[in-house]
Enzyme design. Structure first.
Site, PDB file in Angstrom:
ATOM      1  N   LYS A 197      -2.525  -5.043   4.363  1.00 60.63           N
ATOM      2  CA  LYS A 197      -2.084  -3.654   4.176  1.00 60.63           C
ATOM      3  C   LYS A 197      -3.019  -2.867   3.240  1.00 60.63           C
ATOM      4  O   LYS A 197      -3.457  -1.757   3.557  1.00 60.63           O
ATOM      5  CB  LYS A 197      -0.650  -3.657   3.622  1.00 60.63           C
ATOM      6  N   CYS A 251      -0.528   6.811  -0.523  1.00 61.21           N
ATOM      7  CA  CYS A 251      -0.999   5.550   0.062  1.00 61.21           C
ATOM      8  C   CYS A 251      -2.479   5.356  -0.206  1.00 61.21           C
ATOM      9  O   CYS A 251      -2.880   4.510  -0.988  1.00 61.21           O
ATOM     10  CB  CYS A 251      -0.751   5.569   1.558  1.00 61.21           C
TER      11      CYS A 251
END
Ligand code: SAJ
Length: 402
Positions: A197, A251
């Site tokens: 991720k 993010c």
């Protein structure tokens, strides 16, 4: 029954899509007002297709509450901030969520963490909690991949990763996601899922940083960076992203720091990319300054920034380049630029004007920070302004670029 913990940008769409595909869902969030709003059938943030998804979900089996539920499966989608000094992850929201789950869950429950975590976080911070409590639960990590602006589509079509301690639990979680996800679902171990991720988001950050570095190189040599990127991208193995006024959001501007914090001395390109992207708001200020000089434009109060969100057509302002730019001005003890954003309906900075026509009438020099659809539909209203277009969406005699 699935208990989704945290009804923000990721938890809410996930809870809704699970319910809309026939799963019994309880959504839990500590915010009473958010829970009340959802139970009234009103969405809590703007996102294409979310309202319709809430309507569909409410025809099936979903309720929203502030209470954790006793059940067999949990999805944790709470924020994971990072410590600005150490650059390491702050796992306190996940820790609190897991502690609350442990108080109510059934023996053998599966707890899926969707929140982004740095590699090793689950082993270091989460697993010890389950050992102390004595309850036998199964931890999994299934990091989300959906992009704000296209979340509902991507929830159903993206491939995804499930990290688990064994195949059996991995397959169980895979089947839950397969109830709505048509993409390939890869089952792997937890550490691989954690690392994958952050690697994905750091990759995008580096690619954007490359474009932003090219902006500076090309400007120093009088070259058109956009034309160069356009031509370079015609090569079958080159895909340079778009330069811009900086990288925001919760993010891409955060996750690479986890790698920098955890692998000091090893995460070098990642660190350089972060620094380049973080330098862009300041670079925009430099461009404003040189355009002012070139045009003998003196009145700072007649300059306006268009866009406060971190990217186009969302209402999320976290880590936005415009906020970074305003902070940078404040550090230099200066202020006075006006700000407008059609997607931000509340006053969040003192310089903000809520009405577009009023904003436009009070400025002569417009800096386009974000390429909302709204500005593309209103080009006719800005054609007499001096424009610094950081997103390369307008052209004209008085238009400047990064
Ligand atoms: N940006 C540029 N140039 C570009 C693309 C983006 O300057 O060519 C800027 C945007 O304006 C914005 C920032 O980068 O300020 C991030 O925007 P984004 O659209 O690239 O990404 P996010 O943060 O909205 O979503 C990302 C996605 N990750 C990847 O594409 C690898 C998404 O799939 C993840 O689910 C999400 O992070 C997340 O939650 O981790």
């Amino acid at each position: 029954m699935i208990n989704v913990i945290g009804l923000g940008y990721i938890g809410l769409p996930t809870a809704l899509i699970l319910a809309a595909h026939g799963n019994r869902v309880v959504g839990t969030d500590y915010s009473k007002s958010l829970v009340e709003q959802l139970n009234r059938g009103v969405i809590t943030f703007e996102e294409e297709g979310l309202e319709y998804l809430l309507e569909s979900a409410m025809k099936y089996d979903i309720v929203f509450t502030t209470e954790y539920q006793a059940t067999d499966i949990y999805i944790i989608a709470v924020p994971t901030p990072y410590d600005k000094n150490s650059k390491k992850i702050d796992p306190s929201f996940i820790i609190n969520a897991i502690q609350s789950v442990l108080q109510v869950c059934h023996e053998g429950a599966v707890v899926v963490i969707e929140s982004t975590v740095s590699p090793g976080t689950i082993e270091k911070h989460i697993r010890p909690l389950t050992m102390h409590d004595g309850k036998d639960i199964h931890l999994c990590h299934a990091p989300e991949r959906i992009i704000p602006g296209n979340m509902v589509y991507e929830l159903q079509h993206n491939s995804r990763t499930v990290g688990a301690d064994n195949c059996c639990i991995g397959e169980q979680v895979k089947n839950m996601y397969a109830s709505f996800c048509k993409g390939e679902i890869v089952v792997t171990d937890i550490r691989t899922a954690e690392m994958t991720k952050v690697v994905e988001n750091a990759f995008r950050d580096i690619n954007i940083a490359y474009a932003n570095e090219l902006v500076k190189i090309c400007r120093s040599d009088g070259l058109n960076v956009y034309e160069i990127i356009r031509i370079a991208n015609m090569h079958p193995r080159v895909n340079i992203l778009a330069p811009g006024p900086g990288v925001g959001g919760h993010c891409i501007s955060v996750d690479p720091w986890f790698l920098v914090g955890d692998y000091p001395g090893l995460a070098n390109i990642i660190l350089a990319a972060r620094n380049i992207n973080d330098s862009m708001p300041e670079y925009v200020l430099d461009r404003i300054h040189s355009i002012m000089k070139e045009r003998s434009f003196m009145d700072v109060s007649r300059i306006g920034l268009y866009g406060l969100t971190y990217k186009e057509d969302v209402d999320d302002v976290r880590e936005s380049p415009t906020l970074q730019l305003l902070e940078s001005m404040e550090r230099h003890l200066s202020n006075g630029l006006k700000v407008y954003d059609p997607c931000v309906k509340k006053l969040i900075v003192k310089e903000q004007i809520l009405d577009f026509n009023e904003f436009i009438s009070e400025i002569d020099f417009l800096v386009i920070m974000i390429a909302h659809t709204h500005i593309k539909e209103n080009f006719s209203k800005i054609k007499d302004k001096v424009i610094l277009d950081t997103r390369y969406i307008v052209s004209g005699e008085s238009v400047y670029y990064l």
